[in-house]
Scaffold this motif. Sequence first.
Motif, mmCIF file in Angstrom:
data_model
loop_
_atom_site.group_PDB
_atom_site.id
_atom_site.type_symbol
_atom_site.label_atom_id
_atom_site.label_comp_id
_atom_site.label_asym_id
_atom_site.label_seq_id
_atom_site.Cartn_x
_atom_site.Cartn_y
_atom_site.Cartn_z
ATOM 1 N N LYS A 94 0.642 -0.963 0.340
ATOM 2 C CA LYS A 94 -0.078 -0.258 -0.390
ATOM 3 C C LYS A 94 0.668 1.352 0.179
ATOM 4 O O LYS A 94 0.930 1.985 -1.118
ATOM 5 N N PHE A 95 1.920 1.603 0.927
ATOM 6 C CA PHE A 95 3.100 2.360 0.383
ATOM 7 C C PHE A 95 3.678 2.669 -0.750
ATOM 8 O O PHE A 95 4.079 3.093 -1.082
ATOM 9 N N GLU A 99 -1.113 4.339 -1.819
ATOM 10 C CA GLU A 99 -2.421 4.533 -0.943
ATOM 11 C C GLU A 99 -2.211 5.126 0.601
ATOM 12 O O GLU A 99 -3.541 5.678 1.295
ATOM 13 N N ILE A 100 -1.142 4.971 1.334
ATOM 14 C CA ILE A 100 -0.686 5.451 2.405
ATOM 15 C C ILE A 100 0.693 6.206 2.928
ATOM 16 O O ILE A 100 1.889 6.386 2.278
ATOM 17 N N THR A 101 0.918 7.218 3.736
ATOM 18 C CA THR A 101 1.471 8.044 3.934
ATOM 19 C C THR A 101 2.849 7.663 4.733
ATOM 20 O O THR A 101 2.204 5.862 4.736
ATOM 21 N N GLN A 104 1.354 7.010 8.461
ATOM 22 C CA GLN A 104 0.031 6.107 8.628
ATOM 23 C C GLN A 104 1.140 4.198 8.869
ATOM 24 O O GLN A 104 0.853 3.954 9.291
ATOM 25 N N LYS A 108 0.368 2.449 11.757
ATOM 26 C CA LYS A 108 -0.646 1.419 11.509
ATOM 27 C C LYS A 108 1.208 -0.411 11.730
ATOM 28 O O LYS A 108 0.117 -1.245 12.965
#
Length: 260
Positions: A94-95, A99-101, A104, A108
């Motif tokens: 995702k990174f 999609e995420i920083t 984030q 997580k």
Amino acid sequence: MTQTKLAEKQADEILDTCLKAGRLMLEGGSEIYRVEDTMLRIAHNAGVEEARCFITPTGIFMSLGQHSYTQITQVKNRNINLELVDRVNELSRKFAAKEITLKQLRKKLQEISRALPDFPIWLQILGATIMSPTLMILFMGAYDWADFLPAAIIGGGSYGFFLGMKRYTSVRFLAELVTAIVMATSTICLCHLLPILKVDNIIIGALMTLVPGVAITNALRDLFTGDLLSGISRAVEALLTAVALGGGIGFAIKVFAGGL
């Protein structure tokens, strides 16, 4: 805040995120090459091109190359938890897909480290209960239905005992040793009560739930990919686990088997 301090803060954040991801994957039993690949991908997608890392089963060293920012982290708990490995890999993807920083991702990973994903205890025991008699049939090569139910009961009960032992002891291989003794003793007592049952069949089926098959596979994969230090240490750890299991079974048979 000066440009230098901003660079240091960003480097610390990148290193901390990469090390958290690597530590969680090692704690889940991932192979070294997979851990290294995930950490370097996170660093690359965070804008660092010359990141380097050196990974052992008990520690991770990582540097951001020309900036000379380096951190290490210890890995104290090592188990087989492929759900944990999958979640870290999913966050890494995702990174990479933006999609995420980075913040984030770091948050997580911290959440995962505080509450490690795992299957419920009842489901693990149920899995051991189902696996024990089926593997007994597979390894013995005979459909001995008289031993099917006892193998399921002994296998599931012994695995539940093993989970309890691991929770209350920090001594390596002690849980495996004691569980093997309890497993063999229970089987011998049951076979004394019901002579139609076969000790070998039940013990072989029940014991398969504790055999370190994934650990042995990962050790071989590390050796084949050139991670000799990790491969040898993991192979020795798997061997000691097997010795503990075999020693516990042998002790119980020697002491309690009698004429069986």
